[in-house]
Enzyme design. Structure first.
Site, PDB file in Angstrom:
ATOM      1  CE  LYS A 143      -0.409 -13.733 -23.746  1.00  0.00           C
ATOM      2  NZ  LYS A 143      -1.757 -14.275 -23.624  1.00  0.00           N
TER       3      LYS A 143
HETATM    4  N1  PMP Z   1      -7.273 -14.029 -26.851  1.00  0.00           N
HETATM    5  C1  PMP Z   1      -6.836 -14.071 -25.582  1.00  0.00           C
HETATM    6  C2  PMP Z   1      -7.660 -13.448 -24.503  1.00  0.00           C
HETATM    7  C3  PMP Z   1      -5.601 -14.699 -25.277  1.00  0.00           C
HETATM    8  O1  PMP Z   1      -5.168 -14.738 -24.018  1.00  0.00           O
HETATM    9  C4  PMP Z   1      -4.854 -15.280 -26.321  1.00  0.00           C
HETATM   10  C5  PMP Z   1      -3.546 -15.952 -26.014  1.00  0.00           C
HETATM   11  N2  PMP Z   1      -2.501 -15.030 -26.073  1.00  0.00           N
HETATM   12  C6  PMP Z   1      -5.350 -15.208 -27.632  1.00  0.00           C
HETATM   13  C7  PMP Z   1      -6.567 -14.571 -27.861  1.00  0.00           C
HETATM   14  C8  PMP Z   1      -4.574 -15.769 -28.783  1.00  0.00           C
HETATM   15  O2  PMP Z   1      -3.405 -15.014 -29.002  1.00  0.00           O
HETATM   16  P1  PMP Z   1      -2.126 -15.622 -29.700  1.00  0.00           P
HETATM   17  O3  PMP Z   1      -2.603 -16.304 -30.938  1.00  0.00           O
HETATM   18  O4  PMP Z   1      -1.277 -14.451 -29.993  1.00  0.00           O
HETATM   19  O5  PMP Z   1      -1.524 -16.578 -28.755  1.00  0.00           O
END
Ligand code: PMP
Length: 294
Positions: A153
Site C-alpha cells: 500500500k
Molecule cells: N484494492 C485496493 C487497490 C485498495 O486500495 C484496497 C484498500 N486497502 C483494497 C483492495 C482492499 O484492501 P483491504 O481489504 O485490506 O482494505
C-alpha cells in the site's frame, strides 16, 4: 471532517493536537509519493473497542515499508498499542484509522534517511455509501505488477485509483472496475471484486491486485457459510452473465454492485450470496467472535 480543535494524532512518538502536526514541503513523499500507509477500522463490540485485524494491517504496513526501503522501527504489536491509545485519547470506538509513514526531505531518487510515523483516526461512514454501486469498466489499467509492488500500500500508487474513480464519477457512475495489464478483471479503485455465478463466488487471483485483508476475510466467511470461492482470471465479458457482484475493502466493507456499464446483474442484491456475506461481515467485525449463521 477529519479533525477538530480537540483531535489528537500520533506523530513520531508523541500524541499531539492535530492542528499542531506539521511537516516539510520538501518531504520525499510529497514530491514522489514514496510513502506507505494503511486503512484500518475499529468497531464497538460487546467486549469494547476492537480494531479489526490490526495485526494483519500493521504487518502489511511493515511489508510495504520494507518493499520501498523505508526503515520503520516499530513492531506490529507496538503499532497496535499506539492505535488503541490514540482511539482512547480521541474517545473513538467506531473509527477509521489512517497510519501514514512518510519520509524526510530528499529530492534524489533514493529513500530519505528520516522516516516519520503519523496516525490519525476519525469517524467515517461506509466509503462507497450504502446504495448499490453503479460501476463502469475503467479505461485505466491497474499498475503492471512488474513496475511496482502492487501488493503493497504505497501512496504513489493511488494516483491510478484517483484517475479511475474520477473518470467513473465524471461519467455518471459511482465507482470503477479496473482491468490488469493483461486485460483480466483486477479490482476497484480501492476495493477487491467478487462476482457470483450459479452459486459460486469468483474473484481475481492475487497476482495482479492488492490482495485485501477484507478479501481474505470473505474467504473465511464463505468457508464458514459453505459457499465455494474460486480464484481465477476472467475477462469482463463474463460479467454480463453473472448473477451478482460486490466490492470489499476495509473502508468500503462489503458493497453490493447494481450494474456494470449499465448492464444490471441478474439477481436482486437481497437474493445474492454477497448480501449474506455482507451481513456476515458486519456481524464478524462487531461481535468479535466466530460467525454462526441463522
Ligand atoms: N484494492 C485496493 C487497490 C485498495 O486500495 C484496497 C484498500 N486497502 C483494497 C483492495 C482492499 O484492501 P483491504 O481489504 O485490506 O482494505
Amino acid at each position: 471532517m477529519y479533525y477538530s480543535d480537540q483531535t489528537i494524532v500520533f506523530l513520531n512518538g508523541r500524541y499531539i493536537n492535530a492542528k499542531e502536526a506539521t511537516t516539510s514541503l520538501y518531504s520525499q513523499t510529497m514530491h514522489y509519493g514514496n510513502g506507505v500507509f494503511e486503512g484500518i477500522r475499529s468497531y464497538t463490540t460487546p467486549e469494547g473497542t476492537s480494531i479489526f485485524k490490526a495485526r494483519e494491517h500493521y504487518e502489511r504496513l511493515l511489508y510495504s515499508a520494507k518493499k520501498m526501503h523505508i526503515r520503520l522501527n516499530y513492531s506490529s504489536q507496538e503499532l497496535e498499542g499506539i492505535t488503541y491509545t490514540l482511539l482512547k485519547k480521541n474517545n473513538l470506538s467506531n473509527a477509521y484509522i489512517r497510519p501514514l509513514v512518510y519520509l524526510n526531505e530528499n529530492m534524489s531518487l533514493t529513500p530519505a534517511d528520516g522516516t516519520n510515523l503519523f496516525i490519525a483516526a476519525w469517524e467515517w461512514g461506509s466509503y462507497l455509501g450504502n446504495e448499490l454501486q453503479r460501476v463502469m469498466l475503467s479505461s485505466y489499467q491497474r499498475p503492471n505488477p512488474k513496475s511496482c509492488y502492487i501488493d503493497a500500500k504505497i501512496a504513489g500508487h493511488y494516483t491510478n485509483s484517483i484517475l479511475a474513480a474520477t473518470e467513473a464519477k465524471l461519467s455518471g457512475f459511482d465507482e470503477a472496475l479496473l482491468l490488469d495489464a493483461d486485460g483480466f478483471v483486477a479490482e476497484g479503485s480501492a476495493a477487491n471484486f467478487f462476482y457470483e455465478k450459479e452459486g459460486v463466488l469468483f474473484t481475481p487471483c492475487k497476482t495482479n491486485i492488492l490482495p485485501g485483508i477484507t478479501r481474505a476475510t470473505i474467504f473465511e466467511l464463505a468457508d464458514e457459510l459453505g459457499f465455494s470461492v474460486k480464484e481465477q482470471q476472467f475477462t469482463p465479458d463474463v460479467l454480463k452473465e453473472a448473477d451478482s457482484a460486490f466490492f470489499c475493502g476495509t473502508a468500503a466493507e462489503v458493497a453490493g454492485i447494481a450494474s456494470l456499464d449499465n448492464i444490471p446483474f441478474k439477481k436482486q442484491w437481497e437474493d445474492s450470496l454477497g448480501y449474506i456475506i455482507q451481513k456476515g461481515y458486519k456481524k464478524l467485525v462487531t461481535q468479535k467472535r466466530k460467525l454462526t449463521v441463522a
